[in-house]
Design a protein around this motif. Structure first.
Motif, PDB file in Angstrom:
ATOM      1  N   ASP A 135      -1.831   0.560 -12.271  1.00 46.14           N
ATOM      2  CA  ASP A 135      -2.794   1.589 -11.508  1.00 46.14           C
ATOM      3  C   ASP A 135      -2.385   2.563 -10.584  1.00 46.14           C
ATOM      4  O   ASP A 135      -3.291   2.990  -9.947  1.00 46.14           O
ATOM      5  N   MET A 136      -1.940   1.601  -9.429  1.00 40.60           N
ATOM      6  CA  MET A 136      -1.649   2.116  -8.190  1.00 40.60           C
ATOM      7  C   MET A 136       0.013   1.696  -7.916  1.00 40.60           C
ATOM      8  O   MET A 136       0.294   0.603  -7.358  1.00 40.60           O
ATOM      9  N   GLY A 137       0.741   2.451  -6.959  1.00 40.50           N
ATOM     10  CA  GLY A 137       2.035   2.278  -6.409  1.00 40.50           C
ATOM     11  C   GLY A 137       2.820   3.550  -6.809  1.00 40.50           C
ATOM     12  O   GLY A 137       2.389   4.370  -7.137  1.00 40.50           O
ATOM     13  N   LEU A 138       4.064   3.493  -6.638  1.00 39.06           N
ATOM     14  CA  LEU A 138       5.080   4.502  -6.955  1.00 39.06           C
ATOM     15  C   LEU A 138       6.593   3.846  -6.729  1.00 39.06           C
ATOM     16  O   LEU A 138       6.853   3.397  -6.545  1.00 39.06           O
ATOM     17  N   PHE A 139       7.552   5.049  -7.604  1.00 41.99           N
ATOM     18  CA  PHE A 139       8.477   3.885  -7.516  1.00 41.99           C
ATOM     19  C   PHE A 139       9.409   5.215  -6.387  1.00 41.99           C
ATOM     20  O   PHE A 139       9.374   6.545  -6.771  1.00 41.99           O
ATOM     21  N   LEU A 140      10.022   4.657  -5.374  1.00 44.74           N
ATOM     22  CA  LEU A 140      10.883   5.911  -4.208  1.00 44.74           C
ATOM     23  C   LEU A 140      12.455   5.655  -3.898  1.00 44.74           C
ATOM     24  O   LEU A 140      12.904   4.115  -4.528  1.00 44.74           O
TER      25      LEU A 140
END
Length: 225
Positions: free
Chosen positions: A62-67
């Motif tokens: 729901d809330m996140g990011l791949f970097l």
């Protein structure tokens, strides 16, 4: 966030990146053991590498990011005439996965939809105190052309499109109609001091070590190297 979940996200993310013909640099695939025994001074100092975040909320879907930070300058070099004053990242924003509202004090960034779904960016201007101005129109440069939106307007970037964001641009973003591969080209990136969130929130995940790390995250460097 369990390390086993992080390892799965790394594998999935790497496969997604490769599906667009994008190849990460060789240091992306160094094992934790190799990083510990080799000269990692510049990688660590510039905080280059993998970054999986759920912003400390334990709800990555729901809330996140791949970097992944491929290159990065140093804050100490800002203002010099001849220095590495830029950074580059490749990121993945999943379908309807929120990266929460934030801005930066220093960083100017181009956010680029490199492929996949539609990247949606919610935008506000900063007020005189740096807070969110919920009334003023927002003007941003989209591929060299100025575009205006109402406060809180949603800018939608299709693959190939990009927007330039300045420190006075509050922004949140997510993918629609599928996961999105995102490029970021910016001023020196400092995730330790240059992220101002609308609400108090962590920048990195709290990791539960239920298995060995497949790769070290940038947030692991201080404790694992």
């Amino acid at each position: 966030m369990k390390r086993s979940r992080i390892n799965d996200i790394l594998r999935e993310g790497d496969a997604f990146i490769r599906s667009f013909g994008y190849t990460l640099p060789p240091f992306a695939y160094l094992s934790p053991e190799t990083l510990k025994t080799s000269d990692h001074t510049e990688i660590k100092a510039r905080r280059m590498g993998w970054d999986i975040t759920d912003y400390g909320k334990e709800a990555f879907d729901d809330m996140g990011l791949f970097l992944f930070t491929t290159r990065n300058g140093l804050n100490a070099d800002l203002g010099k005439k001849s220095a590495m004053l830029y950074a580059e990242k490749i990121m993945i924003s999943r379908d309807h996965q929120l990266s929460p509202m934030h801005r930066h004090d220093i960083k100017v960034e181009d956010i680029i939809n490199r492929g996949g779904g539609v990247l949606v960016i919610e935008l506000f201007m900063a007020d005189a105190d740096g807070g969110i101005d919920r009334d003023s129109e927002v003007s941003v440069m989209v591929d060299g052309t100025m575009r205006s939106l109402p406060a809180g307007g949603h800018l939608k970037l299709n693959p190939g499109e990009s927007v330039t964001l300045f420190p006075n641009n509050w922004h949140a973003f997510w993918g629609e109609k599928g996961d999105v591969l995102i490029g970021e080209v910016s001023t020196v990136n400092d995730d330790l001091t240059d992220n101002i969130f609308e609400h108090p929130i962590g920048r990195f995940s709290n990791v539960e070590e239920d298995e060995e790390p497949l790769r070290l995250l940038v947030s692991d460097y201080d404790t694992h190297l």
